[in-house]
Design a protein around this motif. Structure first.
Motif, PDB file in Angstrom:
ATOM      1  N   ARG A   1       0.821  -1.253   0.016  1.00  0.00           N
ATOM      2  CA  ARG A   1       0.049  -0.018   0.253  1.00  0.00           C
ATOM      3  C   ARG A   1       0.834   1.193  -0.075  1.00  0.00           C
ATOM      4  O   ARG A   1       1.805   1.165   0.627  1.00  0.00           O
ATOM      5  CB  ARG A   1      -0.836   0.045   1.179  1.00  0.00           C
ATOM      6  N   GLU A   2       0.139   2.272  -0.545  1.00  0.00           N
ATOM      7  CA  GLU A   2       1.186   3.762  -0.558  1.00  0.00           C
ATOM      8  C   GLU A   2       1.908   3.793   0.886  1.00  0.00           C
ATOM      9  O   GLU A   2       0.770   3.745   1.892  1.00  0.00           O
ATOM     10  CB  GLU A   2       0.203   4.591  -0.928  1.00  0.00           C
TER      11      GLU A   2
ATOM     12  N   PHE B   1       3.985 -12.612  -7.103  1.00  0.00           N
ATOM     13  CA  PHE B   1       3.006 -11.831  -7.486  1.00  0.00           C
ATOM     14  C   PHE B   1       2.971 -10.858  -6.556  1.00  0.00           C
ATOM     15  O   PHE B   1       3.123 -10.988  -5.256  1.00  0.00           O
ATOM     16  CB  PHE B   1       1.483 -12.562  -7.185  1.00  0.00           C
ATOM     17  N   VAL B   2       2.642  -9.488  -6.976  1.00  0.00           N
ATOM     18  CA  VAL B   2       2.680  -8.136  -6.207  1.00  0.00           C
ATOM     19  C   VAL B   2       1.542  -7.474  -6.311  1.00  0.00           C
ATOM     20  O   VAL B   2       1.206  -6.929  -7.458  1.00  0.00           O
ATOM     21  CB  VAL B   2       3.882  -7.427  -6.662  1.00  0.00           C
ATOM     22  N   GLY B   3       0.665  -7.531  -5.411  1.00  0.00           N
ATOM     23  CA  GLY B   3      -0.624  -6.778  -5.580  1.00  0.00           C
ATOM     24  C   GLY B   3      -0.568  -5.329  -4.738  1.00  0.00           C
ATOM     25  O   GLY B   3       0.357  -5.329  -3.783  1.00  0.00           O
ATOM     26  N   LYS B   4      -1.601  -4.595  -5.256  1.00  0.00           N
ATOM     27  CA  LYS B   4      -1.641  -3.330  -4.543  1.00  0.00           C
ATOM     28  C   LYS B   4      -3.030  -3.066  -3.784  1.00  0.00           C
ATOM     29  O   LYS B   4      -3.954  -3.601  -4.258  1.00  0.00           O
ATOM     30  CB  LYS B   4      -1.457  -2.107  -5.546  1.00  0.00           C
ATOM     31  N   PHE B   5      -3.035  -2.491  -2.522  1.00  0.00           N
ATOM     32  CA  PHE B   5      -4.039  -2.046  -1.903  1.00  0.00           C
ATOM     33  C   PHE B   5      -5.018  -1.249  -2.861  1.00  0.00           C
ATOM     34  O   PHE B   5      -6.206  -1.619  -2.530  1.00  0.00           O
ATOM     35  CB  PHE B   5      -3.703  -1.505  -0.643  1.00  0.00           C
ATOM     36  N   GLU B   6      -4.306  -0.460  -3.556  1.00  0.00           N
ATOM     37  CA  GLU B   6      -5.194   0.550  -4.508  1.00  0.00           C
ATOM     38  C   GLU B   6      -6.074  -0.071  -5.335  1.00  0.00           C
ATOM     39  O   GLU B   6      -6.914   0.506  -5.799  1.00  0.00           O
ATOM     40  CB  GLU B   6      -4.281   1.642  -4.819  1.00  0.00           C
TER      41      GLU B   6
ATOM     42  N   PHE C   1       8.077  -0.397  -5.181  1.00  0.00           N
ATOM     43  CA  PHE C   1       6.761  -0.387  -5.453  1.00  0.00           C
ATOM     44  C   PHE C   1       6.010   0.537  -6.372  1.00  0.00           C
ATOM     45  O   PHE C   1       5.013   0.680  -6.632  1.00  0.00           O
ATOM     46  CB  PHE C   1       6.039  -0.952  -4.388  1.00  0.00           C
ATOM     47  N   ASN C   2       7.015   1.427  -6.963  1.00  0.00           N
ATOM     48  CA  ASN C   2       6.664   2.390  -7.710  1.00  0.00           C
ATOM     49  C   ASN C   2       5.480   3.362  -7.406  1.00  0.00           C
ATOM     50  O   ASN C   2       4.539   3.533  -8.106  1.00  0.00           O
ATOM     51  CB  ASN C   2       6.335   1.513  -9.319  1.00  0.00           C
ATOM     52  N   TYR C   3       5.651   3.776  -6.243  1.00  0.00           N
ATOM     53  CA  TYR C   3       4.608   5.020  -5.891  1.00  0.00           C
ATOM     54  C   TYR C   3       5.268   6.319  -6.024  1.00  0.00           C
ATOM     55  O   TYR C   3       6.389   6.375  -5.828  1.00  0.00           O
ATOM     56  CB  TYR C   3       4.425   4.830  -4.381  1.00  0.00           C
TER      57      TYR C   3
END
Length: 274
Positions: free
Chosen positions: A113-114, A199-204, A269-271
């Motif tokens: 998450r961010e 696998f890399v998931g994002k909260f957003e 994580f590319n934020y």
């Protein structure tokens, strides 16, 4: 739709690997039980899930319990059962051979998450609500170190920590009390430079990412990622707007230092920088 999601995954993993090779020299380090202590194991569908607090971890544990046959629906599982029931095994509970076998053959995933939103979410949860662990352990130490003229009551209970005080604690190299998984770096919790996550998931983009992941592992069709908010469900989720309100209380240099503190997570994580 799947094609697009595969593409997103490839891109996320590429950025993660590039950041690792640029900044980390530990690519050849041995994986120890410490490195996998936050990873939960689901043997039936062969899933390893690295728990990142405040990024959907309670609901992910519910999903793993359903996959494992420990419950028939995610709705039936209480918060305390999820976190204190010890129904799910952790990877560090296996011997060396068991750890390596699973790392090499199971689908490894994490959800992030961010970083600032994750931080504000943790602060709201732990310090703005009654809590018989975080207030006495962290609250007391934070108030006594960073609050001038603290009242006896505040020092006694550790309640009412302000966000600014919490940030002072976070950025203090001589912290009066240690780190906590709720605000530690994902980089430290999940060792993504040491463990090659599939696998890399994002909260957003939780719903889309989660259901794509369930599709990939061949989960039952009727199992979808739960949407409910686990704690303080009547309270609004921590959004970008709410996060900005908290960070507005800080000085520009504290904001910059907070960003520096989470720099690797932002990069990996590319934020984009807030």
């Amino acid at each position: 739709k799947w094609k697009n999601l595969y593409q997103i995954q490839r891109e996320r993993k590429r950025i993660m690997r590039e950041t690792c090779s640029k900044y980390k020299s530990n690519n050849r380090r041995i994986i120890t039980p410490y490195h996998v202590s936050r990873i939960f194991v689901e043997d039936k569908y062969r899933v390893l899930y690295c728990e990142v607090p405040k990024a959907g971890c309670s609901n992910w544990k519910r999903v793993l319990m359903v996959l494992n046959g420990l419950a028939s629906s995610t709705k039936d599982i209480q918060h305390n059962t999820v976190h204190y029931g010890n129904y799910l095994k952790r990877l560090d509970g296996f011997d060396h051979k068991g750890i390596y076998h699973r790392l090499n053959t199971y689908t490894k995933m994490l959800f992030i998450r961010e970083p600032f939103e994750k931080l504000v979410s943790a602060f709201r949860d732990k310090f703005e609500h009654p809590n018989n662990y975080y207030h006495p352990v962290f609250g007391k130490a934070i108030i006594s170190r960073y609050r001038v003229n603290a009242t006896k009551e505040a020092l006694r209970t550790g309640s009412g920590v302000k966000f600014k005080e919490f940030i002072q604690y976070l950025l203090d190299v001589h912290r009066p009390v240690g780190m906590d998984i709720h605000w530690d770096h994902v980089n430290r919790l999940c060792s993504p430079c040491l463990i090659d996550y599939d696998f890399v998931g994002k909260f957003e983009s939780m719903e889309e990412d989660a259901n794509f992941f369930l599709h990939l592992i061949g989960a039952p069709q009727n199992l979808t990622f739960p949407k409910f908010k686990d704690r303080h469900s009547n309270e609004e989720r921590t959004t970008t707007k709410i996060t900005q309100q908290y960070f507005a209380e800080l000085s520009p240099s504290q904001r910059q230092q907070s960003y520096d503190f989470y720099y690797m997570d932002y990069l990996m994580f590319n934020y984009s920088k807030p």
